[in-house]
Design an enzyme around this catalytic site. Sequence first.
Site, short mmCIF file in Angstrom:
data_model
loop_
_atom_site.label_atom_id
_atom_site.label_comp_id
_atom_site.label_asym_id
_atom_site.label_seq_id
_atom_site.Cartn_x
_atom_site.Cartn_y
_atom_site.Cartn_z
N TRP B 358 0.83 -1.21 0.00
CA TRP B 358 0.00 0.00 0.00
C TRP B 358 0.86 1.25 0.00
O TRP B 358 0.38 2.35 -0.22
CB TRP B 358 -1.01 0.00 1.16
CG TRP B 358 -0.41 0.13 2.55
CD1 TRP B 358 0.36 -0.79 3.19
CD2 TRP B 358 -0.54 1.24 3.45
NE1 TRP B 358 0.72 -0.32 4.44
CE2 TRP B 358 0.18 0.91 4.63
CE3 TRP B 358 -1.19 2.46 3.39
CZ2 TRP B 358 0.27 1.77 5.73
CZ3 TRP B 358 -1.09 3.32 4.50
CH2 TRP B 358 -0.36 2.97 5.65
N ASP B 359 2.15 1.10 0.20
CA ASP B 359 3.11 2.20 0.07
C ASP B 359 2.91 2.94 -1.25
O ASP B 359 3.05 4.16 -1.32
CB ASP B 359 4.55 1.69 0.06
CG ASP B 359 4.91 0.85 1.27
OD1 ASP B 359 4.00 0.31 1.91
OD2 ASP B 359 6.12 0.72 1.55
N GLU B 489 1.74 -1.64 13.05
CA GLU B 489 1.83 -3.11 13.11
C GLU B 489 2.30 -3.62 14.48
O GLU B 489 2.50 -4.81 14.66
CB GLU B 489 2.74 -3.63 11.99
CG GLU B 489 2.12 -3.43 10.61
CD GLU B 489 3.09 -3.70 9.47
OE1 GLU B 489 4.32 -3.60 9.70
OE2 GLU B 489 2.63 -4.01 8.36
#
EC number: 2.4.1.8
Lengths: 767, 767
Positions: B358-359, B489
């Site tokens: 998703w970067d 995370e």
Amino acid sequence: MQEYIKADPWSIIEEGFDKELVKSSESIFSIGNGAMGQRANFEEQYSGETFQGSYIAGVYYPDKTRVGWWKNGYPEYFAKVLNAPSWIGIDVYINGEALDLNTCKKVDRFSRELNMKEGWYLRVFTAVLPNGTQVSVKVTRFLSLDLDEVGAINYEITPENADAEIKFVPYLDSGITNEDSNWDDKFWNTTSVRSEAGQAFIEAHTMKTHFETCTFMENRLFLNGQALIAKPAEHTADMRVAHEYVQMAKQGETLSLHKFGGYTVSRNHQASALVEASRTALGKAFELGFDTLLEKQKQAWAKIWEMSDITIAGDIKAQQGIRFNIFQLNQTYLGKDSRLNIGPKGFTGEKYGGSTYWDTEAYCIPFYMATKDQNVARSLLKYRYNHLEKAIENAQKLGFSNGAALYPMVTMNGEECHNEWEITFEEIHRNGAIAFAIYNYYRFTGDYSYIPEMGLEVLIGIARFWHQRASFSTAKNKYVILGVTGPNEYENNVNNNWYTNYLAKWCIDFAVEQLQKVEDGYNDDYRRVIGKTKLTDSEVSQWKKVAGNIYFPYSEEKGVFLQQDGFLDKELITVDQLPKNQRPINQKWSWDRILRSPYIKQADVLQGFYFFEDHFTEEELEKHFDFYEPFTVHESSLSPCVHSIQAAKLNRMQQAYMFYLRTSRLDLDDYNKEVEEGLHITSMAGTWMSIVEGFGGMRIVDDKLSFEPKIPEQWEAYSFKINFRNRILKVTVKKNSTEFLLNGQDDMSIRLNGERVVLKPNKLKVV
Amino acid sequence: MQEYIKADPWSIIEEGFDKELVKSSESIFSIGNGAMGQRANFEEQYSGETFQGSYIAGVYYPDKTRVGWWKNGYPEYFAKVLNAPSWIGIDVYINGEALDLNTCKKVDRFSRELNMKEGWYLRVFTAVLPNGTQVSVKVTRFLSLDLDEVGAINYEITPENADAEIKFVPYLDSGITNEDSNWDDKFWNTTSVRSEAGQAFIEAHTMKTHFETCTFMENRLFLNGQALIAKPAEHTADMRVAHEYVQMAKQGETLSLHKFGGYTVSRNHQASALVEASRTALGKAFELGFDTLLEKQKQAWAKIWEMSDITIAGDIKAQQGIRFNIFQLNQTYLGKDSRLNIGPKGFTGEKYGGSTYWDTEAYCIPFYMATKDQNVARSLLKYRYNHLEKAIENAQKLGFSNGAALYPMVTMNGEECHNEWEITFEEIHRNGAIAFAIYNYYRFTGDYSYIPEMGLEVLIGIARFWHQRASFSTAKNKYVILGVTGPNEYENNVNNNWYTNYLAKWCIDFAVEQLQKVEDGYNDDYRRVIGKTKLTDSEVSQWKKVAGNIYFPYSEEKGVFLQQDGFLDKELITVDQLPKNQRPINQKWSWDRILRSPYIKQADVLQGFYFFEDHFTEEELEKHFDFYEPFTVHESSLSPCVHSIQAAKLNRMQQAYMFYLRTSRLDLDDYNKEVEEGLHITSMAGTWMSIVEGFGGMRIVDDKLSFEPKIPEQWEAYSFKINFRNRILKVTVKKNSTEFLLNGQDDMSIRLNGERVVLKPNKLKVV
């Protein structure tokens, strides 16, 4: 489910040869004697699908951890149960052709019998080889309880359609591999292969751990029961030694090979003296001979059954199931050695590393306590005491200090053998089960001595852990325990798992109570332990502060403790509303879906109600059972037994019986389609509990035995025995009465359905 | 941190030879041209520690997943970036002895320069070989932007203390291995090795995926700049082809080898025509020659810089840092091919499988949108459209239905390439970032066409996912999203991550809005999409019901949205109170300890405030920033940039500057001690955002560019350029003024600190 095992009260019987079932039967017909064991692999070669496995108690290899994603705190190595050198092999050639059931033209009258009463395994068949020779074969095998380094095989062959040259090639083989290896390491190093004077020896040690072993054999040939003087040809190779016997047998004559083999290990002997020890073992076995050794085996098993048998009248499958469970538990662990424990697969497979889970404390200790001398349970407790230092080191690795102990999730030598963060680091309730077992041992046996001598140190380490692991929530103004996995492993990394929090509080309270008791009654021990642990009053005050103010998630609306924070946010659809094709969810659903569902793998809140039944009213139990059981999928082998006990307590006998059947025949009927990999040994103790604690309603109340017997309508009667403080009490429950027979000298006062009953020794009491 | 890179505005420079730094420099001096790239490995042999790596864009291998504990839903295979056949190798022998910097008696005047302005890499040194010969060496290498299948090396040697026989052995080698392999699979199959007419070719394909490649080379020898007619000896082996040139050079004479090499691949050519295509590529390169090709390289980079350069006056390290980031991004991805994407390590290493996180949507698209033609960003969006079917399949594997799409955590071809349940299955906010990028693209470029043509289908798949993924909590009377991992995370499997819930609601709202817009304005597309997706009004109503009633954890007391349920139960000790020796916590703490701590790896709630800044007041931002930033450890390379932007917005310039430095020189100064493994490519786009959006305060407000420029006190001035809807605007921020220079024909109205400013084309506007 696959139901191919014939119902029989005392034997496990398979009839007919089905190649598809070979691996399942290899598990089910496994034999063991506490010191070693093996799957029911064929002695002769077999080219079909098979899972070969021989195991020696306490011998393991630290396999280097291999994971997809490393998490800080994982152990670098992981002790694995190791497939050991094999001594059972006997290649058989008939007229020069190998006997191999996979290639025979015809296999008839094939059967297996595992005689649980007498402790032997029999296989018979008639086969027509590709060369046309028809032979009948009968193989009897057992692992001696008397000489626990020795096993014996009687391999009998009778040519049926012609005279035949029969060649037996019994051998030893250390060129074995593990089904499960992380980096394809070599596990065994063979250091010597010898054959001399009809005896053969392979010395081999495990790599890294250097467990030295000697695998040995000696054989004798008989024709129609008459010993033949046969000097075998001897063949040695790098990792194998074979003896070769060639003999003509006329049609109808029976040629038989008696093979004695087994292991001596450096746990019990000097490493340099293993061959000598093996000779001694062989000498003893040969002196007795196959038949006498088998006779002794029958006697030894009779003695075990004398104490641990459970009879069930009117339900042969239930009878066979419970005996299979009791038999396998005794094959796995006999309580002679506090360095050993009860592996989840015993000697029947090598899935899971390590040998010791919280299963031992939560499920196995009650069985061993009641069916053996109390030293056996004490040995299991001592095992944990011996591992205390490692448990402290383990906690240090995870950031704890000051002697806090966290026992590993799985272990072999005290070190953690598991590497799944949500379990290894978070399923910390295991620590509580160990403390509970100490309490349970004392409650049942009345033997307090373990606590001042060893247990108090364990309890201090555990209390320290809980004290440090809890943290203060300003928002709740309570101590909380964040990020745990409870017994229900279908929830990971949850906050305030009620069972864990309750157990944590109890552990601290219990440790504090024992500190006082030991100080009062065993002051020398007290001073020794305080000196060693450097425990101070102010530390104990801090423990109490945590224990006295710990948070328990509770729903006013439902009137139940919540399994964890947020449980009521789930979609509360009960299991009976799930389509059948979605189950078992652990096979049908992705892991995240399981986690966000309300489904419970095994008793969690109810495990707490099981351990601490006397803390709650029956109404509370009923409320929690009715709330949680409908969400429980029982996808752990440890689940049905606790629910069976509670259903029986709540007088739901049909449900209790259903749970009982599921636990007792889990492997025989292969409920989970995985029996090929081995048996579920530890859950078998739960089956025993289902009858004794569930149907029999046995408890300890005010230091006395108490019963509230019930009987499933499918049964006519059942009986079990209890060794209660060195008194043997036999309890027989019939439809309308309960009978007690007590051994020994003195009266014993018990409770039956809450009423006091006085039992006279050796006099049947019918109530 | 290790600071050995010399400060320079346009070049990355290392001086002096340090064997300990070879692997770090191999990463930092990596070169790439969007189609291929390689680490800065030495051409000549090197027997010291090195990490060899050459990579071809879009070429991967599906490695079989290997995990400690399998979880249902894991992909069976995992696309890995592959080390490709190498074409850069040139063995060098001086008087018969191999040149190897690891064995030389002396290495002097060693330096490396990566010239970012012109796109080449230079290495020079003087070495004394064990045989006593002293040579000076100068090697220039670049990967052509014009001929993107070709790279060129000019390897120059001058004997310094005597005449010398010099042997060059340029070669191709397909016998390469991957640092990272799960099962020691063979990744490449070499099918032909050819050498003809001075050219060499190795054809090889990846196993399983069958990407066909041809690796090629041709060389030319020069003495003192004069071409020599040298026909090399040719050697071929199974996976190698080498040419051998032997030439005497007098003391002080310079012998140089021009090597042209590279790859042709089946993505761009017929597999059967790769050798022919390689000949064509070599032909073009040779026709131009090294110097002309290098000249073109300088022009091509000048063009890139013309648009994307950021200047910083008064802070050379900051200047070097930002250019390094811009340079590496352009080396990795140039936006020519919608089948490619921006791998987290680009062409500098092979850690992490897959290429697309998703970067890309969250960090890279803003950079490419503003510094390239808008087609580049559109290509990146098209990439996800092309993967929509796979995203739907991926969701199906996890139990979703009816066209719900879950884009993979990491992917190469649309399939999931990740296997860590708490990430793969639970870090689902990635789906929202893709929808956000569609919005962001339209907002910035004004190009709506992507939505009716492709985006609407993507938005429907994503909305369906969120609708199904949310569940109704009777207890909260709200929709909840259970069991997720947010951008932080350091929390796994939490309930109601605010960022995820907010994004889910927004995705549905945005999809509903676009459905209406497309129906109104692009009815053909609307009918096509509705026909294909079978979307009904009642389904959309259900979406709305979820979006309109989703739960957001909020603390009245703190006045902030909570990162997730239960966040306030943690011990809220801020990072500044943590002892230094406990950090970074991802190295010092066990995973469970991290999870139950309040520490935040990267912006989570604040990521939501970044995406949706306009939904909140500055006071709300400040409140949340002040609450969360003190718990943030910034242990992700993606963390500092978002915080830098928000600190700047809140006028905390010192803090913003500190975050900026950390993001811009992360790899140059090796903050995380892992640069050896490769560079952090995607986070480099965040550095660009820190300046343009952070210090420059660039936003799109009411369809117009808006700036709120600030300047760190360490800087005198800085400038950047923006391609806004095909108009190039240069913005220069000085201590006391801001200057705008607009190209093109027409006026443009912008906002500066909220005031409207009209810019005339090609006329400097100073405010």
